[in-house]
Motif scaffolding. Structure first.
Motif, short mmCIF file in Angstrom:
data_model
loop_
_atom_site.label_atom_id
_atom_site.label_comp_id
_atom_site.label_asym_id
_atom_site.label_seq_id
_atom_site.Cartn_x
_atom_site.Cartn_y
_atom_site.Cartn_z
N ASN A 32 23.74 37.06 29.82
CA ASN A 32 23.54 36.20 30.99
C ASN A 32 24.84 35.59 31.53
OD1 ASN A 32 20.69 36.58 30.82
ND2 ASN A 32 20.66 35.04 29.19
N ARG A 33 25.95 36.27 31.30
CA ARG A 33 27.21 35.79 31.84
C ARG A 33 28.08 36.96 32.27
NH1 ARG A 33 31.43 33.71 28.23
NH2 ARG A 33 33.04 34.53 29.50
N ALA A 34 28.64 36.85 33.45
CA ALA A 34 29.53 37.90 33.95
C ALA A 34 30.81 37.88 33.13
CB ALA A 34 29.83 37.66 35.42
N PRO A 35 31.40 39.04 32.89
CA PRO A 35 32.65 39.07 32.11
C PRO A 35 33.81 38.48 32.91
CG PRO A 35 32.18 41.24 33.00
CD PRO A 35 30.99 40.36 33.33
N ILE A 36 34.81 38.04 32.18
CA ILE A 36 36.06 37.62 32.81
C ILE A 36 36.73 38.88 33.34
CG2 ILE A 36 38.36 36.66 32.39
CD1 ILE A 36 37.04 34.91 30.21
N ARG A 37 37.12 38.87 34.60
CA ARG A 37 37.76 40.04 35.21
C ARG A 37 39.27 39.94 35.07
NH1 ARG A 37 34.73 42.96 38.99
NH2 ARG A 37 36.21 44.56 38.40
N LEU A 38 39.86 40.90 34.41
CA LEU A 38 41.30 40.94 34.22
C LEU A 38 41.93 41.83 35.28
CD1 LEU A 38 41.46 41.23 30.34
CD2 LEU A 38 41.55 39.18 31.75
N LEU A 39 43.04 41.39 35.82
CA LEU A 39 43.77 42.16 36.83
C LEU A 39 44.68 43.18 36.17
CD1 LEU A 39 44.91 39.20 39.10
CD2 LEU A 39 43.04 40.78 39.54
N LYS A 40 44.95 44.25 36.88
CA LYS A 40 45.96 45.21 36.44
C LYS A 40 47.32 44.69 36.89
CE LYS A 40 44.09 48.74 38.52
NZ LYS A 40 43.74 50.07 39.01
N ALA A 41 48.26 44.60 35.98
CA ALA A 41 49.60 44.13 36.34
C ALA A 41 50.20 45.02 37.43
CB ALA A 41 50.49 44.12 35.11
N SER A 42 49.95 46.31 37.36
CA SER A 42 50.50 47.23 38.36
C SER A 42 49.96 46.91 39.76
CB SER A 42 50.17 48.68 38.00
OG SER A 42 48.76 48.86 37.89
N PHE A 43 48.72 46.48 39.85
CA PHE A 43 48.16 46.10 41.15
C PHE A 43 48.84 44.84 41.66
CE2 PHE A 43 45.36 43.94 44.05
CZ PHE A 43 44.94 44.97 44.88
N VAL A 44 49.05 43.87 40.78
CA VAL A 44 49.71 42.63 41.19
C VAL A 44 51.10 42.94 41.73
CG1 VAL A 44 50.62 40.42 40.36
CG2 VAL A 44 48.37 41.21 39.61
N MET A 45 51.79 43.89 41.12
CA MET A 45 53.12 44.27 41.60
C MET A 45 53.06 44.91 42.99
SD MET A 45 55.13 43.12 39.41
CE MET A 45 56.59 43.80 40.16
N ARG A 46 52.01 45.62 43.30
CA ARG A 46 51.88 46.27 44.62
C ARG A 46 51.45 45.29 45.72
NH1 ARG A 46 49.43 50.25 41.39
NH2 ARG A 46 47.37 49.61 42.08
N MET A 47 51.04 44.10 45.35
CA MET A 47 50.56 43.14 46.35
C MET A 47 51.68 42.59 47.22
SD MET A 47 47.71 41.06 44.12
CE MET A 47 47.19 39.98 45.44
N GLY A 48 52.91 42.67 46.77
CA GLY A 48 54.01 42.11 47.54
C GLY A 48 53.97 40.59 47.51
N ASN A 49 54.78 39.99 48.36
CA ASN A 49 54.82 38.53 48.43
C ASN A 49 53.69 38.05 49.32
OD1 ASN A 49 55.53 35.90 48.25
ND2 ASN A 49 57.42 36.06 49.43
N CYS A 50 52.72 37.40 48.73
CA CYS A 50 51.56 36.99 49.51
C CYS A 50 50.95 35.71 48.98
CB CYS A 50 50.52 38.10 49.52
SG CYS A 50 49.79 38.41 47.89
N LYS A 51 50.09 35.17 49.78
CA LYS A 51 49.30 34.01 49.37
C LYS A 51 48.04 34.58 48.72
CE LYS A 51 46.86 30.13 51.46
NZ LYS A 51 46.63 29.40 52.72
N VAL A 52 47.91 34.38 47.42
CA VAL A 52 46.81 34.98 46.67
C VAL A 52 45.52 34.22 46.96
CG1 VAL A 52 45.95 35.55 44.37
CG2 VAL A 52 48.37 35.73 44.87
N GLY A 53 44.48 34.99 47.25
CA GLY A 53 43.18 34.40 47.50
C GLY A 53 42.34 34.31 46.24
N ARG A 54 41.07 34.09 46.43
CA ARG A 54 40.15 33.99 45.30
C ARG A 54 39.91 35.36 44.68
NH1 ARG A 54 34.94 31.40 46.26
NH2 ARG A 54 34.54 33.34 47.31
N ARG A 55 39.58 35.37 43.42
CA ARG A 55 39.30 36.63 42.70
C ARG A 55 38.21 37.42 43.40
NH1 ARG A 55 35.28 38.44 39.02
NH2 ARG A 55 34.18 36.53 39.48
N GLN A 56 37.20 36.72 43.91
CA GLN A 56 36.08 37.39 44.57
C GLN A 56 36.50 38.13 45.83
OE1 GLN A 56 36.24 34.29 43.46
NE2 GLN A 56 34.40 33.76 42.32
N GLU A 57 37.67 37.81 46.37
CA GLU A 57 38.16 38.46 47.58
C GLU A 57 39.02 39.69 47.31
OE1 GLU A 57 40.20 35.14 49.29
OE2 GLU A 57 38.34 34.13 49.87
#
Length: 142
Positions: A32-57
């Motif tokens: 009855n609980r959603a798992p914690i979602r872990l980000l891929k470090a490689s994806f974070v590196m591809r995001m560039g310089n940005c204002k990070v939004g919510r995980r759900q976005e």
């Protein structure tokens, strides 16, 4: 060991033992609980310089796949199996930092840019040790 010491040990184990981590990050780990979602470090590196939004976005490609999670958990288990082993560059990393403003944790993306610099360094050190450079990342805006 006193009850309070046992409680502290259980809390500690929940962050470093592979079975406890498995429950937190894999679907169905905790009923009855959603798992914690872990980000891929490689994806974070591809995001560039940005204002990070919510995980759900974030798009689904931002998150570690079940295969990547299994690889990361295997690294944790192998390190934990050897009581003398220290994993200097673990495959699961948690980052927490304070909000830069009351409205947004990082409105100008400055802290995120510093995080990307550290991720680049961390990935290089993992690769130098023969590990897959990509790793799982939990970012908590404290």
């Amino acid at each position: 060991m006193s009850d309070s010491e046992e409680a502290v040990q259980r809390q500690y184990d929940s962050y470093i033992k592979d079975a406890a981590l498995r429950e937190l990050v894999l679907p169905g780990g905790v009923p009855n609980r959603a798992p914690i979602r872990l980000l891929k470090a490689s994806f974070v590196m591809r995001m560039g310089n940005c204002k990070v939004g919510r995980r759900q976005e974030l798009e689904e490609a931002a998150f570690a796949s079940p295969e990547m999670l299994e690889r990361a958990l295997k690294e944790v288990a192998e390190t934990a199996a050897d009581g003398t082993a220290i994993c200097h560059y673990p495959a699961i990393v948690a980052v927490s930092y304070c909000w830069a403003s009351p409205e947004h944790p990082d409105p100008e993306g400055k802290q995120f840019a510093m995080l990307q610099t550290m991720i680049r360094w961390y990935m290089a050190n993992r690769a130098a040790r023969g590990l897959d450079p990509d790793f799982c990342l939990f970012i908590d805006f404290h």
